[in-house]
Scaffold this active site. Structure first.
Site, short mmCIF file in Angstrom:
data_model
loop_
_atom_site.label_atom_id
_atom_site.label_comp_id
_atom_site.label_asym_id
_atom_site.label_seq_id
_atom_site.Cartn_x
_atom_site.Cartn_y
_atom_site.Cartn_z
N TYR A 155 65.54 68.52 6.16
CA TYR A 155 65.09 67.38 5.70
C TYR A 155 65.10 66.35 7.06
O TYR A 155 63.90 65.69 7.20
CB TYR A 155 66.01 66.81 4.64
CG TYR A 155 65.76 65.32 4.27
CD1 TYR A 155 64.70 64.99 3.57
CD2 TYR A 155 66.70 64.20 4.68
CE1 TYR A 155 64.45 63.58 3.03
CE2 TYR A 155 66.47 62.86 4.22
CZ TYR A 155 65.43 62.77 3.60
OH TYR A 155 65.13 61.54 3.30
N SER A 202 63.56 57.69 7.50
CA SER A 202 65.03 57.73 7.03
C SER A 202 65.86 57.35 8.39
O SER A 202 65.33 57.55 9.68
CB SER A 202 65.33 59.14 6.71
OG SER A 202 66.89 59.15 6.26
N LYS A 213 61.57 64.09 8.28
CA LYS A 213 61.85 62.50 8.69
C LYS A 213 61.63 62.09 10.00
O LYS A 213 60.69 61.05 10.48
CB LYS A 213 63.08 61.97 8.16
CG LYS A 213 63.35 62.18 6.69
CD LYS A 213 62.62 61.11 5.96
CE LYS A 213 61.84 61.55 4.79
NZ LYS A 213 61.00 60.86 3.91
#
Ligand SMILES: NC(=O)c1ccc[n+]([C@@H]2O[C@H](COP(=O)([O-])OP(=O)(O)OC[C@H]3O[C@@H](n4cnc5c(N)ncnc54)[C@H](OP(=O)(O)O)[C@@H]3O)[C@@H](O)[C@H]2O)c1
Length: 277
Positions: free
Chosen positions: A156, A143, A160
């Site tokens: 999160y 990401s 990533k």
């Protein structure tokens, strides 16, 4: 430029969003597909589209965290198509939550799905390519937030960033064997991702994405899919579909106070949103 015709790619998270769009784009480029996810009906719909494009699709239904899942995917590719050229470890999800409200068990589950299962697939695929002395291409869907983070996205972003680090390391370790490794860094993309990440707070979304994201940074999954196919043809370390966000990520690294300033603005927007609801 690599010719993708008649080559096989394994795509996890192929039942929706970026994975489904990538499956369609790879089929249009002449590739056969192993499609993996938990929702069989959605995989069957994507498989039907692949077949309409004149290519073959094999479905593997299941949770990436099931023991032996990666081996099952690669075995399916070998049984159905005699092997694979590429894998796209794309299955993943987000969580929009402040760190103090994120129990470690929830973080562990997200690390399991996004990081450990993606890494497991890349490791298994690399080993099979090395054993067979064949070139290939391993892609990891990371990401843009692998390079910086935002309020309520700490856990999160950590998954990533971890994905991007192992993939980058594998890239240098496997280069001499003719195995390419690339990371994909989407910006805000109109998929089911934000509905899953927002959970009970999904009523705040507008057109499926957080309303405060500038339209300039919102893309359709087909854009990522086309960039993945370009990377399969001409391998490179990182796939970006927004030069602006890539430059912003670089500026945040060089000048941390800039990130601080943006993060405070984002945190204020969240507080205002909470106050309204
Ligand atoms: N959308 C964005 O703005 C954005 C931005 C940057 C990066 N990404 C990354 O892009 C990737 C794809 O996300 P997306 O945007 O396409 O979201 P999506 O539409 O929600 O797709 C997620 C896919 O992952 C699969 N998946 C999730 N958990 C799974 C599990 N435990 N086992 C097997 N499959 C699982 C889902 O399939 P089932 O539910 O059928 O299992 C689905 O096919 C993710 O890695 C995400 O982190 C997305």
């Amino acid at each position: 430029m690599a010719d993708l015709r008649d080559k096989t790619i394994v795509v996890t998270g192929a039942s929706s969003g970026i994975g489904a769009a990538t499956a369609r784009a790879c089929a249009a480029a002449g590739m056969d597909l192993v499609l993996a996810a938990r929702r069989r009906d959605r995989l069957e719909a994507v498989a039907a589209e692949v077949e309409r494009l004149g290519r073959r699709a094999e479905i593997v239904e299941g949770d990436v965290a099931e023991p032996g899942h990666a081996a099952r995917l690669l075995h399916a590719a070998e049984r159905a198509f005699g092997g694979f050229h590429a894998v796209f470890a794309n299955a993943g999800y987000g969580l929009e939550r402040e760190m103090l409200a994120t129990p470690l068990d929830e973080m562990r589950r997200m690390f399991e799905v996004n990081f450990f299962c993606g890494t497991d697939l890349l490791q298994h695929a690399a080993q099979r390519l090395l054993d067979a002395k064949r070139p290939g291409h391993l892609l990891m869907c990371s990401s843009c937030v692998a390079k910086f983070t935002l309020p309520r996205h700490g856990a999160y972003s950590a998954t990533k960033a971890a994905q991007a680090m192992v993939a980058r390391s594998m890239r240098s370790e496997l280069a001499e064997h003719g195995v390419e490794v690339s990371t994909v860094h989407p910006v805000t993309t109109t998929t089911e991702f934000f509905e899953v990440a927002a959970g009970d707070e999904r009523h705040h979304l507008r057109d499926g994405v957080p309303p405060h994201v500038p339209p300039l940074f919102v893309q359709r999954p087909e854009r990522i899919a086309d960039a993945v196919v370009r990377c399969l043809r001409r391998p490179r370390a990182e796939v970006w579909t927004s030069h602006t966000v890539r430059l912003v990520a670089g500026a945040f690294t060089a000048f941390p106070f800039l990130q601080e300033w943006v993060m405070r603005g984002e945190a204020r927007k969240y507080r205002e949103r909470d106050a309204r609801s």
